[in-house]
Design a protein around this motif. Structure first.
Motif, short mmCIF file in Angstrom:
data_model
loop_
_atom_site.label_atom_id
_atom_site.label_comp_id
_atom_site.label_asym_id
_atom_site.label_seq_id
_atom_site.Cartn_x
_atom_site.Cartn_y
_atom_site.Cartn_z
N GLY A 182 0.85 -1.19 0.00
CA GLY A 182 0.00 0.00 0.00
C GLY A 182 0.88 1.24 0.00
O GLY A 182 2.11 1.13 0.04
N MET A 183 0.26 2.42 -0.03
CA MET A 183 1.05 3.64 -0.17
C MET A 183 0.94 4.60 1.00
O MET A 183 1.58 5.65 1.00
N THR A 184 0.11 4.26 1.99
CA THR A 184 -0.17 5.27 3.03
C THR A 184 0.15 4.82 4.45
O THR A 184 -0.01 5.60 5.38
N GLY A 185 0.61 3.59 4.61
CA GLY A 185 0.82 3.07 5.97
C GLY A 185 1.94 3.75 6.73
O GLY A 185 1.98 3.74 7.96
N MET A 186 2.87 4.36 5.96
CA MET A 186 3.98 5.08 6.57
C MET A 186 4.08 6.46 5.94
O MET A 186 3.86 6.59 4.73
N PRO A 187 4.40 7.48 6.75
CA PRO A 187 4.84 7.44 8.15
C PRO A 187 3.70 7.45 9.17
O PRO A 187 3.97 7.66 10.36
N GLU A 188 2.47 7.20 8.73
CA GLU A 188 1.32 7.34 9.65
C GLU A 188 1.53 6.55 10.95
O GLU A 188 1.35 7.09 12.06
N ALA A 189 1.92 5.27 10.80
CA ALA A 189 2.06 4.42 11.98
C ALA A 189 3.15 4.93 12.92
O ALA A 189 3.00 4.91 14.15
N ALA A 190 4.25 5.39 12.34
CA ALA A 190 5.38 5.86 13.17
C ALA A 190 5.02 7.16 13.89
O ALA A 190 5.41 7.36 15.05
N LEU A 191 4.29 8.03 13.21
CA LEU A 191 3.91 9.30 13.85
C LEU A 191 2.94 9.04 15.01
O LEU A 191 3.02 9.71 16.05
N ALA A 192 2.04 8.08 14.83
CA ALA A 192 1.14 7.72 15.93
C ALA A 192 1.94 7.22 17.12
O ALA A 192 1.68 7.59 18.27
N ARG A 193 2.95 6.40 16.84
CA ARG A 193 3.79 5.87 17.93
C ARG A 193 4.53 7.02 18.63
O ARG A 193 4.65 7.04 19.85
N GLU A 194 5.03 7.98 17.84
CA GLU A 194 5.73 9.12 18.46
C GLU A 194 4.82 9.87 19.42
O GLU A 194 5.26 10.39 20.43
N LEU A 195 3.53 9.93 19.06
CA LEU A 195 2.57 10.65 19.92
C LEU A 195 2.03 9.75 21.02
O LEU A 195 1.23 10.20 21.85
N GLY A 196 2.41 8.49 21.02
CA GLY A 196 1.96 7.57 22.06
C GLY A 196 0.51 7.13 21.90
O GLY A 196 -0.13 6.71 22.86
N ILE A 197 -0.02 7.22 20.67
CA ILE A 197 -1.41 6.81 20.44
C ILE A 197 -1.42 5.40 19.86
O ILE A 197 -0.82 5.16 18.80
N PRO A 198 -2.09 4.45 20.54
CA PRO A 198 -2.19 3.09 20.00
C PRO A 198 -2.79 3.13 18.59
O PRO A 198 -3.81 3.80 18.35
N TYR A 199 -2.17 2.41 17.66
CA TYR A 199 -2.53 2.49 16.24
C TYR A 199 -2.55 1.08 15.67
O TYR A 199 -1.65 0.27 15.94
N ALA A 200 -3.59 0.77 14.92
CA ALA A 200 -3.65 -0.52 14.20
C ALA A 200 -4.40 -0.28 12.89
O ALA A 200 -5.03 0.77 12.71
N ALA A 201 -4.33 -1.25 12.01
CA ALA A 201 -4.89 -1.04 10.66
C ALA A 201 -5.79 -2.19 10.24
O ALA A 201 -5.61 -3.33 10.67
N ILE A 202 -6.75 -1.84 9.41
CA ILE A 202 -7.51 -2.84 8.65
C ILE A 202 -7.14 -2.61 7.19
O ILE A 202 -7.36 -1.52 6.65
N ASN A 203 -6.51 -3.60 6.59
CA ASN A 203 -6.18 -3.51 5.16
C ASN A 203 -7.25 -4.23 4.36
O ASN A 203 -7.72 -5.30 4.75
N VAL A 204 -7.61 -3.62 3.25
CA VAL A 204 -8.60 -4.21 2.36
C VAL A 204 -7.90 -4.49 1.03
O VAL A 204 -7.39 -3.56 0.40
#
Ligand code: HPA
Length: 245
Positions: A182-204
């Motif tokens: 996919g094209m959008t999973g990063m840096p989204e996941a890393a930025l969420a981790r930097e902010l300390g927000i639990p992050y998970a994904a549903i891929n379709v």
């Protein structure tokens, strides 16, 4: 409050009882659109369309920093990302829903950290497990409760886009150990981790990746739309059950 970032095929949530829309400014610029606050099965949620509500922002131009900062400001305590992918592994055919458990990042030139200044001590985040384990379990349990089949675990390759991959690139991603692309999973996941927000994904899975199965001679965009329309209905069921639980 749960935040949902919707990708291609999910620019709104039909069952969301709308409370308000809020245009948010951040030190990192403008998010992809207004935050939509509402209730899903009685629970407060905030929704953001990653590519904008008119689906006009390509993956490499999404302001991931502003999006994550806006959700942080809105006091999101968990983020579920919904994102379409190409299936590399043979069993991950169009229409399959997946909760990925690993990431390989091939993107470049994106603003991928909030810690970009030489005025502060260097910050490293632990990213061994890029997705939050408890939030992953919550999604899997909700899918089971909704009687929706969902695959537990896959390696997500984040590519730069907006073009799709060559067949040789997909072969390389597979050799690297990737199951979906996919094209959008990063840096989204890393930025969420930097902010300390639990992050998970549903891929379709929207299509077989380039050069594979029905995409052997190219990717058919018309069938992607059909697949996503049907699959997002199932994603909405899962999201409803997450909020009901
Ligand atoms: N490649 C990259 N991103 C995607 C794909 C793909 O084949 N399908 C949906 N998003």
């Amino acid at each position: 409050m749960l935040a949902i970032i919707g990708g291609s095929g999910l620019t709104q949530l039909a069952s969301l009882d709308l409370i308000r829309r809020e245009v948010v400014r951040t030190p990192y610029g403008e998010p992809s659109g207004a935050l939509t606050f509402g209730r899903l099965c009685g629970r407060p949620v905030v929704f953001l369309a990653r590519h904008g509500y008119g689906h006009t922002i390509p993956p490499h131009r999404v302001n991931y920093q502003a999006n994550l900062w806006a959700l942080h400001q809105a006091k999101a305590d968990a983020i579920i990302s919904v994102a379409s992918v190409g299936g590399i592994r043979a069993d991950l055919c169009p229409g399959t829903l997946i909760v990925p458990d690993q990431i390989i990042d091939y993107t470049w030139g994106r603003k991928s950290t909030f810690h970009d200044s030489s005025d502060e001590p260097v910050v490293h985040i632990d990213f061994t497990e890029p997705y939050d384990a408890a939030l992953r379990r919550r999604i899997l349990a909700a899918a089971a409760a909704a009687s929706e089949t969902i695959v537990d675990g896959a390696v997500y390759a984040a590519t730069q886009g907006p073009r799709l991959e060559t067949a040789a690139e997909i072969n390389r991603l597979e050799r690297d150990g990737a199951d979906v692309v996919g094209m959008t999973g990063m840096p989204e996941a890393a930025l969420a981790r930097e902010l300390g927000i639990p992050y998970a994904a549903i891929n379709v899975v929207a299509n077989f990746a380039a050069g594979r199965a029905s995409s052997a001679n190219g990717i058919c965009f018309d069938s992607i739309d059909v697949v996503l329309r049907e699959a997002m209905r199932r994603v909405r069921q899962v999201l409803d059950h997450i909020c009901e639980a």
